[in-house]
Design an enzyme around this catalytic site. Sequence first.
Site, PDB file in Angstrom:
ATOM      1  N   LYS A  43       0.778  -1.281   0.029  1.00  0.00           N
ATOM      2  CA  LYS A  43      -0.021   0.099   0.112  1.00  0.00           C
ATOM      3  C   LYS A  43       0.997   1.318   0.054  1.00  0.00           C
ATOM      4  O   LYS A  43       2.062   1.386   0.384  1.00  0.00           O
ATOM      5  CB  LYS A  43      -0.756  -0.045   1.390  1.00  0.00           C
ATOM      6  CG  LYS A  43      -2.361  -0.499   1.195  1.00  0.00           C
ATOM      7  CD  LYS A  43      -3.125  -0.389   2.197  1.00  0.00           C
ATOM      8  CE  LYS A  43      -4.440   0.289   2.318  1.00  0.00           C
ATOM      9  NZ  LYS A  43      -5.240  -0.262   1.386  1.00  0.00           N
ATOM     10  N   LEU A  71      -5.409   6.940   1.433  1.00  0.00           N
ATOM     11  CA  LEU A  71      -4.032   6.850   1.719  1.00  0.00           C
ATOM     12  C   LEU A  71      -3.547   6.274   3.373  1.00  0.00           C
ATOM     13  O   LEU A  71      -2.937   6.830   3.652  1.00  0.00           O
ATOM     14  CB  LEU A  71      -3.010   7.880   1.198  1.00  0.00           C
ATOM     15  CG  LEU A  71      -3.123   8.089  -0.465  1.00  0.00           C
ATOM     16  CD1 LEU A  71      -2.236   9.056  -0.685  1.00  0.00           C
ATOM     17  CD2 LEU A  71      -2.415   6.754  -0.918  1.00  0.00           C
ATOM     18  N   ASN A 124       3.580   6.895  -6.371  1.00  0.00           N
ATOM     19  CA  ASN A 124       2.189   7.045  -6.748  1.00  0.00           C
ATOM     20  C   ASN A 124       1.897   8.630  -6.992  1.00  0.00           C
ATOM     21  O   ASN A 124       2.156   9.405  -6.131  1.00  0.00           O
ATOM     22  CB  ASN A 124       1.432   6.701  -5.415  1.00  0.00           C
ATOM     23  CG  ASN A 124      -0.154   6.916  -5.488  1.00  0.00           C
ATOM     24  OD1 ASN A 124      -0.591   7.596  -6.711  1.00  0.00           O
ATOM     25  ND2 ASN A 124      -0.727   6.443  -4.381  1.00  0.00           N
ATOM     26  N   CYS A 127      -2.998   9.251  -7.288  1.00  0.00           N
ATOM     27  CA  CYS A 127      -4.300   9.008  -6.296  1.00  0.00           C
ATOM     28  C   CYS A 127      -5.217  10.023  -6.362  1.00  0.00           C
ATOM     29  O   CYS A 127      -4.712  11.215  -6.173  1.00  0.00           O
ATOM     30  CB  CYS A 127      -3.715   8.897  -4.693  1.00  0.00           C
ATOM     31  SG  CYS A 127      -5.151   8.308  -3.573  1.00  0.00           S
ATOM     32  N   LYS A 162       3.702   5.522 -11.230  1.00  0.00           N
ATOM     33  CA  LYS A 162       2.294   5.169 -11.246  1.00  0.00           C
ATOM     34  C   LYS A 162       1.614   6.353 -12.076  1.00  0.00           C
ATOM     35  O   LYS A 162       1.577   7.447 -11.065  1.00  0.00           O
ATOM     36  CB  LYS A 162       1.701   4.423 -10.036  1.00  0.00           C
ATOM     37  CG  LYS A 162       0.359   3.772 -10.554  1.00  0.00           C
ATOM     38  CD  LYS A 162       0.066   2.620  -9.645  1.00  0.00           C
ATOM     39  CE  LYS A 162      -1.254   2.080 -10.149  1.00  0.00           C
ATOM     40  NZ  LYS A 162      -1.590   1.074  -9.274  1.00  0.00           N
ATOM     41  N   GLY A 240      -5.473  -1.815 -14.919  1.00  0.00           N
ATOM     42  CA  GLY A 240      -6.878  -1.296 -14.921  1.00  0.00           C
ATOM     43  C   GLY A 240      -7.653  -2.319 -15.344  1.00  0.00           C
ATOM     44  O   GLY A 240      -7.899  -2.559 -16.371  1.00  0.00           O
ATOM     45  N   GLY A 262      -5.518  -5.866  -9.115  1.00  0.00           N
ATOM     46  CA  GLY A 262      -5.995  -5.510  -7.663  1.00  0.00           C
ATOM     47  C   GLY A 262      -7.134  -5.857  -7.610  1.00  0.00           C
ATOM     48  O   GLY A 262      -7.898  -6.728  -7.010  1.00  0.00           O
TER      49      GLY A 262
END
Lengths: 303, 209
Positions: A43, A71, A124, A127, A162, A240, A262
């Site tokens: 995570k 988050l 990341n 987000c 990402k 995705g 995911g």
Amino acid sequence: MLEINLCGMRLKNPLILASGILGTGNDILRRVAECNIGAVTTKSMGLVSRPGYSGPSIVATDCGYLNAMGLPNPGVKVFAAELARWDKHPAAVPLIASIYGSTPAEAAEVAAIIAPVAAAIEINLSCPHASGYGLAVGSDPQSVEKIVYAVRQAVQIPILAKLSPAVADITIIGKAAESGGADALVAINTLPAMAIDITLRRPLLGNITGGLSGPAIRPIAIRAVYELYKAVNIPIVGSGGIVTGEDAIEFILAGATAVQIGTGIAYKGLTIFTEIEERMRRYLQQERISLAELVGLAHRMSL
Amino acid sequence: MVWIPGCDEIPLSISSVTGPNVELTVVRVGEATTRLHALKIGDQIGLRGPYGQGFSFPTNETTILVGGGYGIVPLRFLFHHYRRYSPAKLPVVALGAKTATSLLFIAELNPQLIVTEDGTAGKKGLISDFLPGLIKQVQAQRLIVCGPQEMVNTLYEIACNSGIPIEASLEEYMRCGIGLCGSCVKRALLVCNDGPVFTTDKLALLCKL
């Protein structure tokens, strides 16, 4: 047959656990690592802990899920201690640490703390529901280049950036990450979205808006990978809405070297990795083609 | 998962179901439960679920349901299920709590054993002090329990020593409820999806002291 080399990491297959899914601790990541997977991603972690948003933090929708976790994480130092037990044996599944930071210096600091226990860093930049982080910085090419560059200076291990699809042109962001020193791109993160309950007449998510994942976004992700493949010279990890082996192969054809999974776990459970791996293996055998040859094959313009 | 609009979404177990009505038993412990207590008739909340693994429903075994404090709530739902579908073979109920006022549903569940820590009702002590005796007395073949983790740990040992299987419903903070977010992880297990009811083999990983 499915082994790949991703930025120097040896993966037994091109399947990677996506960030944000299950990656809260060593034992659960270990359990996922035992599920026919090439690599796992934690995570996202930041410099200090975040409690995340009040619920509801997930909503099922047609062909996907909306989430706004916010988050939640215990901070990089707690994560580093937790993951210090991860087996770094060369044959073990590589551990990718997902990090975020609102400034280049902050991202670099987080990366430097977690790098000793990780095989790679994923930044990341995407987000969609954390103000000041993620997409807030990931939609500006200059910010992206600076953050990636700062992390590049801070760690020796591979860096994956990402990306968000919620930008005018994802290739501009992808090229900025490449110039900053990213070793690979991950496309895509979730898309900003929301849902309203018609009985209570209120937004369903505690945070009001969130990120859409699942099969609904797969065509958007395929297009993003396809465009990025033409624009950059570093490998792309597709992500995705992958639920089946066919979905994964579609991403490879678009130009992905590996894929992240995911939300698919919500549909198939942890056996999803074995199912996809077997399907890919059968496809390669039937088509008499190697995985490497398959990457980007949809870009051929003539037969 | 119970959504209290404008506040939060929290995991709760079902206390009873009658026709289309779902009954929840809620103790006021934090912001969300305080808001639930303040609701008036006609106010609306959201519900999703149920998720994960539930209790088994053995009708050919002598089963003891052991509730510690508010842990009796999901066992009450199970007891109702027995009353409806297996009236000839009801489980034995054992109830433990800190004090007499925390004992719930006594009249309805007719417990064979009541224990309070302060001795204000039933026997004085911990439920685990008296359970081995009850297991022998009724020749129990299974324990189904819900209560504080320390109680579950002790009852797991008692079940192992008695050579009978145990199922326990565990509590953990949850966000998604569907096995994605990892908020409720205990060791390598997800309370929302692998549980919340765990059987002996899984409890071996979760209850070792």
